[in-house]
Enzyme design. Structure first.
Site, PDB file in Angstrom:
ATOM      1  N   CYS A  81       0.764  10.397  -4.418  1.00 28.54           N
ATOM      2  CA  CYS A  81       0.524   9.420  -3.534  1.00 28.54           C
ATOM      3  C   CYS A  81       1.111   8.203  -3.294  1.00 28.54           C
ATOM      4  O   CYS A  81       0.890   7.327  -2.597  1.00 28.54           O
ATOM      5  CB  CYS A  81      -1.074   8.869  -4.066  1.00 28.54           C
TER       6      CYS A  81
ATOM      7  N   HIS B  68      -2.779  -0.913  -3.328  1.00 29.12           N
ATOM      8  CA  HIS B  68      -3.142   0.661  -3.252  1.00 29.12           C
ATOM      9  C   HIS B  68      -4.555   0.779  -3.261  1.00 29.12           C
ATOM     10  O   HIS B  68      -5.220   1.553  -2.320  1.00 29.12           O
ATOM     11  CB  HIS B  68      -2.340   1.274  -4.668  1.00 29.12           C
TER      12      HIS B  68
ATOM     13  N   HIS C  88      -7.905   7.583   1.599  1.00 31.06           N
ATOM     14  CA  HIS C  88      -6.676   7.569   0.949  1.00 31.06           C
ATOM     15  C   HIS C  88      -5.722   8.774   1.541  1.00 31.06           C
ATOM     16  O   HIS C  88      -6.200   9.646   1.417  1.00 31.06           O
ATOM     17  CB  HIS C  88      -7.076   7.864  -0.529  1.00 31.06           C
TER      18      HIS C  88
END
Lengths: 718, 97
Positions: free
Chosen positions: A154, A287, A324
């Site tokens: 990620c 994040h 995400h």
């Protein structure tokens, strides 16, 4: 050197362009809906940020996937925005990605794995390798001077932008188009559900009641240029990419470290490299996934870094609105950060109602308009503990930094192949190697290695052997492995199990190992390596791409040492389907298993004895420029001597003796690393003082120049 | 045929089966299932398992016994030990089927 952002692009569930996405982010809109790309009825959670309205051409012979279509759209937007032309300038391309054509291919490969579909090389499967994205963008957007696919779960997007900054130290490139792209698929939805990481409701980052993330998809791209070049062509920059930092937690394959120390480290290092103080940072694009562990960890890290400034700096996460987006997240959020600087408005954290006291930050609850946004920090944290941070500022906020491009030394190598493990000796003679590597070559601590699949065991064993007995500072030692196809058999079995038993019985243990950078993450954890950790992918030159990446990051100061190599794990599907499919028509021996790596170290400013390594990359043998060979120099490669000769045919090395390690390692996607290992060994044994290791695939040739040197000098650029 | 685990004999079998499941599913290579104590803590101290192991174990128990382990805090007492997990499985496993 100053790096300016001159163009941006986003493809997201909120909009098919950056301005539309940003406008809707600011309004607090959420691009969430029930995912309808595939049947999600048996999934624990089925809400996601699906991109609608993006199609791709069929029948043009290119390996398109939804992920690549997103990348193409966002990359083209960024190019058009910046006004640069890859046909007229020397432009590099870096793509962070983890899924590529997984959605398009997962049904077929799972049926093949289960013996329910014939294992034949369907051309559609060419969109499975991660390199299909750069291949397609190269064919459609321009003939890029250099291309690279990177994956660090990620944080892949941040990794792509960080590597691009390193590339711009090289005068050979005028600009770099870089970003990330990922698409929703059964594998990731089932996998994140298996980890109980998905909130079935719209997610709530930093909220007391948060219980997980919503998956998304899309792409983000930026065009980076050196300031001097931008000024020369009369263009005004949007903002500056002032600093970046990458590091690994080396703790756990899925869980973030609770004290947030590595997250804090990358933020601090990125600010230091940018020359920006926390008092100048006006906004953090977090994040902020919405999982209980991430948001608490990240808040701790922010508080640690920002101290008394924590009360002043605005923070928000965009993930409650666009999901995400995994490998795209870091790049999309970099674009959002850039637009915050130019638009002077900060988007909110949607879904945040009751802030968790453990996340005591100055949350943007509704968009705020501010007089100035001087600097923004954007962070990403990935599976395997792969963390990264970017600092994006108003142009010329900080003093220009003078970067010393460092020379790189090579000192150790280890190769595991069908003949077992060891240095590269004897690889150019004997009976042709065939089959898998013996298990005896992967001796690991059973307790520490219990979660490692075969690919990870190979990477950890090679990494361990390369570092064994070496005094390398683990805190700044990175690890990078190239892998052309990732763990495709395991991914296919994982998806097959979902079809057979339902997504509730997807394996939480197996899923993290299917992320392309996982073998690297495991190696980083096993050996406690806390420098940058990432994977690269580029079919037959996956090893070359990994070693080149390490050299580039070391030269730019992103790490002090790197274990760099490649892995080609044994696999029925690669042997029978992907290897024949990607084999440019040449006759090859059956595929073998191989994992090889070398130890690379940036030389300190003081001179140092050793063997130097540098990399030359060209689009063809004709374009390859090499230094003159010393007397007695040798060329190494891992394909036939004839093929190696054609790679150096247009250079000063055309009459130099050639040695191939093909007989010792066989034919696979990792042999480039073995060729570099063989070149190192020849110099160590004083068989030569100057060696070249070459590898090529269509459209790219890598040449590593290794030289015995009594003085390795850093080059200086600004 | 009865598939219940209500008798003492059957619960010893169930505990053994769960220990074997733990060793196999969590790749505790070289660990003898018989050496896992019925009442020893599974997580943190004891076997040293973590939250990822808990997820894998919950999935495996659901696959093997058809018993769902609740998510989050509710799973904590069930995962306290092999004995607690066996008691939970026995309590929700249909006596016949």
């Amino acid at each position: 050197m100053r790096v300016w952002i001159t163009g941006v692009g986003i493809t997201s569930s909120l909009g098919l362009a950056a301005p539309e996405t940003f406008t809707r982010l600011v309004k607090g809109e959420r691009g969430l809906s029930v995912i309808d790309l595939f049947d999600t009825s048996a999934q624990r959670a089925s809400l996601g940020a699906q991109v609608r309205g993006v199609d791709f051409p069929k029948g043009d012979g290119l390996p398109w996937s939804r992920a690549t279509a997103f990348a193409h759209r966002a990359a083209k937007e960024a190019l058009d925005h910046s006004g640069i032309d890859p046909h007229a300038m020397r432009v590099g391309l870096i793509v962070g990605g983890t899924t590529a054509g997984m959605f398009e291919n997962e049904v077929r490969v799972s049926q093949m794995m289960a013996g329910k579909a014939k294992r034949v090389p369907h051309p559609e499967l060419l969109s499975q390798p991660l390199s299909s994205t750069t291949d397609t963008l190269s064919a459609t957007l321009g003939r890029f001077a250099r291309t690279r696919n990177v994956a660090s779960a990620c944080s892949s997007g941040v990794t792509a932008l960080s590597l691009a900054m390193a590339w711009l130290l090289d005068d050979d490139l005028d600009a770099v188009l870089c970003g990330g792209a990922d698409a929703l698929c059964r594998l990731t939805l089932s996998g994140f559900n298996a980890l109980s990481a998905i909130d079935p409701e719209p997610c709530r980052p930093f909220d007391r009641s948060r219980r997980g993330l919503n998956l998304g998809e899309g792409a983000g791209f930026v065009v980076l240029e050196r300031a001097a070049a931008v000024t020369k062509r009369g263009k005004v920059p949007l903002c500056e990419l002032a600093g970046s930092a990458l590091a690994a937690e080396a703790r756990h394959i899925t869980n973030p470290e609770s004290d947030g120390s590595t997250a804090a480290r990358v933020m601090r290092e990125a600010l230091a490299r940018a020359g920006v103080g926390t008092s100048e940072v006006d906004y953090i694009n977090a994040h902020g996934t919405g999982t209980p562990l991430n948001d608490a960890m990240e808040s701790t890290a922010i508080t640690t870094v920002f101290g008394k400034d924590t009360d002043r700096v605005w923070v928000s996460s965009s993930k409650a609105q666009i999901g995400h987006t995994l490998a795209a997240a870091g790049a999309i959020e970099a674009v959002i950060a850039a637009m915050c600087v130019t638009e002077r408005v900060l988007p909110p954290t949607a879904g945040l109602i009751d802030p968790d006291p453990a996340c005591a930050l100055r949350h943007v609850r509704e968009a705020v308009r501010v007089p100035r946004v001087r600097a923004v920090v954007s962070s990403s944290f990935g599976f395997g503990g792969m963390d990264g941070a970017l600092v994006i500022t108003e142009p010329e906020l900080a003093r220009e930094r003078h970067v010393t491009r460092r020379a790189v030394a090579i000192s150790r190598a280890h190769v595991i192949g069908p003949r077992g493990g060891g240095d590269a000796s004897g690889l150019s003679s004997g009976e042709p190697a065939s089959g898998a590597a013996p298990d005896s070559a992967m001796v690991l601590d059973a307790g520490k290695a219990r979660r490692l699949d075969r690919a990870a065991r190979l990477c950890a064993a090679v990494t361990h052997a390369v570092l064994d007995g070496e005094e390398v500072e683990r805190g700044s030692c990175g690890v990078v492995f190239g892998s052309a196809f990732s763990s495709v058999d395991e991914a296919a079995s994982f998806v097959q199990r979902i079809f057979e038993k339902g997504p509730r019985l997807a394996s939480p243990f197996e899923f993290p190992n299917l992320v392309p950078s996982s073998p690297v993450g495991h190696a980083s954890i096993y050996e406690n390596l806390r420098g940058p950790a990432l994977a690269t992918a580029d079919l037959g030159v996956s090893g070359e791409s990994a070693i080149a990446t390490a050299i580039e990051l070391l030269a730019a100061g992103d790490a002090d040492a790197f274990v760099a190599g490649a892995i080609a794990v044994r696999s029925e599907l690669i042997d029978e389907v992907f290897h024949p499919l990607c084999d440019d028509g040449a006759t090859h021996a059956p595929r073998t298993e191989c994992c090889a790596a070398v130890l690379l170290e940036a030389t300190p400013p003081s001179d140092r004895d050793g063997i130097s390594i540098e990399v030359r990359i060209a689009r063809s043998a004709e374009e390859l420029s090499l230094p003159s060979p010393r007397a007695g120099a040798r060329v190494f490669g891992a394909v036939s001597k004839r093929a190696i000769a054609s790679m150096v045919a247009h250079s000063l090395w055309r009459d130099v003796a050639i040695e191939s390690v093909e007989v010792g390692v066989g034919s696979n996607e990792a042999t480039g690393a073995a060729a570099v290992a063989a070149a190192l060994l020849a110099i160590e044994r004083d068989e030569t003082s100057h060696a070249l290791a070459v590898g090529a695939r269509e459209g790219v040739i890598y040449a590593f120049v290794l030289e015995r040197s009594t003085r390795l000098r850093p080059e200086t650029t600004t | 045929m009865s598939r219940g685990y209500e008798s003492t004999h059957m619960s010893a079998d169930l505990r053994r089966e769960i220990k074997e499941l733990i060793v196999k599913e969590l790749n505790l290579e070289g660990r003898d299932p018989g050496s896992i104590e019925d009442d020893a803590p599974l997580f943190g101290e004891g076997l040293g398992l973590d939250s990822l192991d808990a997820l894998q174990l919950a999935m495996s128990v659901e696959e093997r016994f058809g018993v769902r382990i609740p998510e989050g805090e509710a799973a904590r007492p069930i995962f306290r030990s092999v004995a607690a997990l066996a008691a939970h499985v026995a309590s929700v496993t249909p006596a016949a089927g």
